[in-house]
Design an enzyme around this catalytic site. Structure first.
Site, PDB file in Angstrom:
ATOM      1  N   SER A 174      -2.435  -5.645  20.727  1.00  0.00           N
ATOM      2  CA  SER A 174      -3.023  -5.641  22.061  1.00  0.00           C
ATOM      3  C   SER A 174      -2.026  -5.629  23.205  1.00  0.00           C
ATOM      4  O   SER A 174      -2.373  -5.232  24.315  1.00  0.00           O
ATOM      5  CB  SER A 174      -3.943  -6.853  22.226  1.00  0.00           C
ATOM      6  OG  SER A 174      -3.215  -8.054  22.074  1.00  0.00           O
ATOM      7  N   HIS A 202      -8.872  -2.893  19.123  1.00  0.00           N
ATOM      8  CA  HIS A 202      -8.419  -1.877  20.076  1.00  0.00           C
ATOM      9  C   HIS A 202      -8.328  -0.484  19.445  1.00  0.00           C
ATOM     10  O   HIS A 202      -7.796   0.438  20.075  1.00  0.00           O
ATOM     11  CB  HIS A 202      -7.062  -2.266  20.658  1.00  0.00           C
ATOM     12  CG  HIS A 202      -7.095  -3.523  21.462  1.00  0.00           C
ATOM     13  ND1 HIS A 202      -7.399  -3.546  22.802  1.00  0.00           N
ATOM     14  CD2 HIS A 202      -6.872  -4.818  21.104  1.00  0.00           C
ATOM     15  CE1 HIS A 202      -7.355  -4.792  23.249  1.00  0.00           C
ATOM     16  NE2 HIS A 202      -7.043  -5.579  22.233  1.00  0.00           N
ATOM     17  N   LYS A 231     -14.759  -3.580  23.962  1.00  0.00           N
ATOM     18  CA  LYS A 231     -13.704  -2.668  24.403  1.00  0.00           C
ATOM     19  C   LYS A 231     -14.254  -1.237  24.435  1.00  0.00           C
ATOM     20  O   LYS A 231     -14.908  -0.851  25.385  1.00  0.00           O
ATOM     21  CB  LYS A 231     -12.475  -2.856  23.533  1.00  0.00           C
ATOM     22  CG  LYS A 231     -11.917  -4.273  23.710  1.00  0.00           C
ATOM     23  CD  LYS A 231     -10.757  -4.598  22.867  1.00  0.00           C
ATOM     24  CE  LYS A 231     -10.194  -5.963  23.204  1.00  0.00           C
ATOM     25  NZ  LYS A 231     -11.115  -7.095  23.036  1.00  0.00           N
TER      26      LYS A 231
END
Length: 379
Positions: A174, A202, A231
């Site tokens: 991240s 992610h 996300k």
């Protein structure tokens, strides 16, 4: 209280004091360019996602009303779990109210006393905390260094051949945006009979075929896959995908699942709409990749010290906390929001701007960002 006050004073002196940014609706701040959020595909404001959320609000109300094991588990929850399992290629999936809660449940339930976890040193804080709660022995290997990991596994296998082992890694890290060394991790897991647990928060949605994740081009790498809805999905919550037995065990023993109010049905319905868009989202992923490449080329021309990341996370290393804060504040004055990341989130001497990109960004907006970064470098 005097001790806490002194510690707060020290944080301010060290330029490590954290403050929240009050975000206004887009229509009230149309000139603010956001390069700090994780809405990688721009789905947070997509009409289909919003419409699904509104319709489910009418059917179910705005909250779930209880934990999933009491009365908070709706048809929307059931369908999203089935759709995620199908999308990711696992037997079952289980929804959680946040990625942090998902990681706590996985590690504190699956990994037990007398077992051993091998965790990458740069794993997310939720993975670190989950490993601590597990009561298993935790070993940290150098970031993405599978030679270091192999040495640990070989040594421990010789001394404790029957011990259950788990290898734990982010899929996309991240803070640096780099991708886990999947083939080597899978090979080591097979060689030493270890369970490979990957958190691809992610990665899912923006990388791999159909956006199935940073792992997808290597086949079904992880034995347990953790991901987030907050996300690329543009909503909120998280999920764990694995075998039927693993998911059933989490449902029976995962304290952060059992004792938490279930995700709100409107959020789950919105996530189902996001998943449909992700499956058909090759154009969005292409646009995101184009934006990343456009920025990297411009940053290189400015002589900026960016990392090697090819993902939506582009770190600009500035070293000192004060410098990272100063650049972030300067950009904000120009109408550009970029987060300054400082220790303890990152290592000493690696304070940075964490710049993130979305398919919703335009080249014109990226040009403004580059212009602002150029001015920071001059001043």
């Amino acid at each position: 209280m005097a001790k806490i006050e002194q510690q707060l004073t020290d944080l301010r002196k060290q330029h490590r004091y954290r403050q929240r940014e009050v975000m206004l609706p887009a229509e009230e701040s149309p000139d603010l360019l956001n390069f700090a959020e994780n809405d990688y595909l721009g789905l947070r404001r997509h009409p289909q996602v919003i419409a699904a959320c509104i319709e489910a609000s009418r059917k179910y109300g705005v909250g779930s009303g209880a934990s999933a094991l009491i009365s908070g588990y709706s048809h929307e929850h059931q369908q999203l779990e089935l759709e995620l399992a199908d999308f990711l290629g696992y037997e079952k999936a289980l929804l959680f109210s946040s990625g942090y809660l998902a990681n706590l449940a996985v590690l504190s339930s699956l990994c037990q006393r007398g077992e051993r976890i091998y965790t990458d040193k740069l794993n997310h804080a939720s993975l670190i905390d989950g490993a601590r709660l597990s009561r298993a022995e935790v070993r940290r290997y150098r970031h993405a260094d599978t030679d270091s990991l192999a040495q640990m596994l070989e040594k421990d296998t010789a001394s404790s051949p029957l011990e259950q082992r788990y290898i734990l890694s982010d899929g996309v890290f991240s803070m640096d945006g780099d991708i886990a060394p999947y083939p080597a991790l899978r090979q080591l897991a097979d060689q030493y009979a270890a369970t490979l647990i990957i958190d691809d928060a992610h990665g899912v949605g923006i990388t791999g075929p159909q956006g199935r994740g940073s792992w997808a081009e290597y086949g079904q790498v992880a034995d347990v896959l953790i991901g987030t809805l907050g996300k690329a999905f543009g909503t909120q919550g998280a999920y764990v995908a694995g075998s039927e037995q693993q998911i059933d065990w989490l449902l029976q023993t995962g304290r952060s699942y059992i004792y938490t109010t279930a995700l709100a049905p409107p959020i789950v319905a919105a996530s189902r709409a996001s998943l449909r868009l992700i499956r058909a989202g090759d154009k969005l992923r292409t646009k995101l990749a184009d934006n990343i490449n456009y920025f990297r080329l411009g940053a290189e021309q400015l002589g900026l010290k960016i990392g090697s990341s090819k993902t939506a996370i582009q770190p600009l290393i500035l070293a000192q906390e004060e410098r990272a804060l100063r650049w972030s504040q300067s950009l904000k004055q120009s109408g550009i929001l970029v987060g300054a990341i400082r220790p303890p989130t990152v290592a000493e001497g690696s304070s940075r701007l964490r710049i993130t990109f979305s398919a919703a960004h335009s080249y014109q907006q990226i040009d403004k960002l580059l212009e602002g970064l150029g001015e920071c470098g001059i001043n």
